[in-house]
Motif scaffolding. Structure first.
Motif, mmCIF file in Angstrom:
data_model
loop_
_atom_site.group_PDB
_atom_site.id
_atom_site.type_symbol
_atom_site.label_atom_id
_atom_site.label_comp_id
_atom_site.label_asym_id
_atom_site.label_seq_id
_atom_site.Cartn_x
_atom_site.Cartn_y
_atom_site.Cartn_z
ATOM 1 N N ALA A 44 36.930 23.354 20.894
ATOM 2 C CA ALA A 44 37.060 22.992 22.393
ATOM 3 C C ALA A 44 37.443 24.691 23.042
ATOM 4 N N PHE A 45 38.071 25.464 22.353
ATOM 5 C CA PHE A 45 38.373 26.646 23.116
ATOM 6 C C PHE A 45 37.605 27.909 22.215
ATOM 7 N N THR A 46 37.386 28.899 23.262
ATOM 8 C CA THR A 46 36.457 29.965 22.697
ATOM 9 C C THR A 46 37.204 31.126 23.348
ATOM 10 N N ARG A 47 36.726 32.460 22.666
ATOM 11 C CA ARG A 47 37.305 33.839 23.383
ATOM 12 C C ARG A 47 36.190 34.443 23.532
ATOM 13 N N ASP A 48 36.378 35.045 24.935
ATOM 14 C CA ASP A 48 35.331 35.989 25.373
ATOM 15 C C ASP A 48 35.655 37.452 24.751
ATOM 16 N N SER A 49 34.765 38.085 24.058
ATOM 17 C CA SER A 49 34.978 39.270 23.506
ATOM 18 C C SER A 49 34.863 40.324 24.346
ATOM 19 N N ALA A 50 34.347 40.213 25.734
ATOM 20 C CA ALA A 50 34.169 41.289 26.586
ATOM 21 C C ALA A 50 35.531 41.334 27.474
ATOM 22 N N HIS A 78 43.706 37.536 28.170
ATOM 23 C CA HIS A 78 43.019 37.248 29.569
ATOM 24 C C HIS A 78 41.702 36.546 29.013
ATOM 25 N N ASN A 79 41.355 35.985 27.848
ATOM 26 C CA ASN A 79 39.959 35.710 27.408
ATOM 27 C C ASN A 79 39.744 34.435 26.783
#
Length: 338
Positions: free
Chosen positions: A169-175, A180-181
């Protein structure tokens, strides 16, 4: 399944520890029990929020009388590093709340559509529990909370969804840099949006009232944040700006609201502090007070009233007549009336 509707199952190790500790009150939702997470309290049940008040929520039903699936509420970061946010343009209601240091966070509520992604997701606050009591067993997606607040979240009539409660359900934005990701994918939590009838906010939609004052732009200031709403005849909506900069979605499109409510509320000290020792403000959304409603390029003085936490909030004109909102997204700025 929640009340016979398809909802993705959710389970956490923390939820299992809660049950072993015997701290849960109310009825367990069958699908969540199977997944290993106790629900706080089904609609119509009761419990205790640590202050002696009942833990109940309204029951939202569709035209056929069947209970509706829950709305999804997401606690969203609003620090400059978190912008532009994702999914705000598809929210039915966006609440703007004051947090530590006079900054702001957002609570986005989804009922008529579900974005692919929403975030960045941040931590919950005590005020969120009172705000969400107006909905029937809502899903609350958030990322952590103070340890002393967790028992109150446990007992609240909502279904908490945190990282780890649902693997995909959750994911991280590596950018982006943490914290805040973090983003939530609503379709991993709900198969379908519940529909407009699940928005038990008390808002009425319809023709504009008589009168009003023509206004091109309205700004609202928090101690360390500023929101500006600029009317656009072309878009028939209020364009949103934050801290003097245009607010956009992840694709660069301007965020807009059909109706904006500046609701004068009491913002007081709570019994909680952040990790730096700053007191966490508590925003009171039960009670009554003044408000200003923006729609159709005009402002309308209004009064708001929410008798109990289980009620939605009604807005009336100076003459005591119900004040209709325009169709479309609503932004509610919960501003200190001091």
């Amino acid at each position: 399944m929640i009340r016979g509707w398809p909802v993705a199952t959710v389970g956490t190790e923390r939820g299992a520890r809660r049950r072993r500790g015997g701290r849960r009150a109310g009825v367990l939702v069958a699908a969540l029990l199977a997944a290993g997470l106790a629900a706080g309290c089904t609609s119509g049940g009761s419990g205790d929020d640590g202050r002696g008040s009942p833990q109940e929520s309204p029951t939202a039903t569709g035209p056929d009388g069947r209970p509706l699936p829950p709305v999804l509420a997401v606690k969203i970061d609003n620090a400059p590093e978190a912008r532009p946010q994702t999914g705000l343009d598809e929210a039915d209601v966006v609440y703007v709340e004051q947090v530590e240091g006079g900054l702001s966070r957002l609570m986005a509520v989804y009922a008529t559509q579900l974005p692919e992604s929403v975030g960045p997701v941040r931590s919950a606050r005590e005020s969120d529990l009172e705000l969400l009591r107006q909905f029937d067993q809502p899903l609350l997606a958030f990322s952590g909370a103070q340890s002393k607040l967790l028992p109150l979240i446990d007992r609240a009539p909502l279904t908490p969804v945190e990282p780890g409660s649902k693997d995909d359900a959750f994911t991280r934005d590596s950018a982006r840099a943490a914290p805040h990701n973090l983003y939530v994918r609503p379709h991993r939590l709900l198969d379908d949006p519940p529909g407009e009838a699940a928005l038990t906010t008390g808002f009425r939609h319809g023709p504009a009232p008589a009168g009003g004052t023509p206004e091109d732009e309205v700004s609202v200031r928090f101690p360390a944040a500023r929101f500006t709403f600029t009317w656009s005849d072309a878009d028939r909506a209020w364009k949103v700006s934050m801290d003097g900069a245009p607010a956009t979605d992840g694709d660069g499109d301007r965020l807009t609201a059909s109706t904006v409510v500046v609701q004068d509320v009491t913002v007081r000290r709570s019994g909680f502090r952040d990790f730096l020792g700053n007191n966490t403000p508590y925003t009171e959304t039960v009670g009554s007070g003044k408000a200003t409603v923006l729609r159709d390029g005009r402002t309308y003085p209004a009064a708001w009233d929410r008798a109990t936490a289980e009620d939605g909030t009604s807005f009336t004109t100076r003459d005591g007549e119900p004040l209709n909102f325009a169709s479309g997204p609503v932004w509610v700025v919960l501003a200190s009336g001091d």
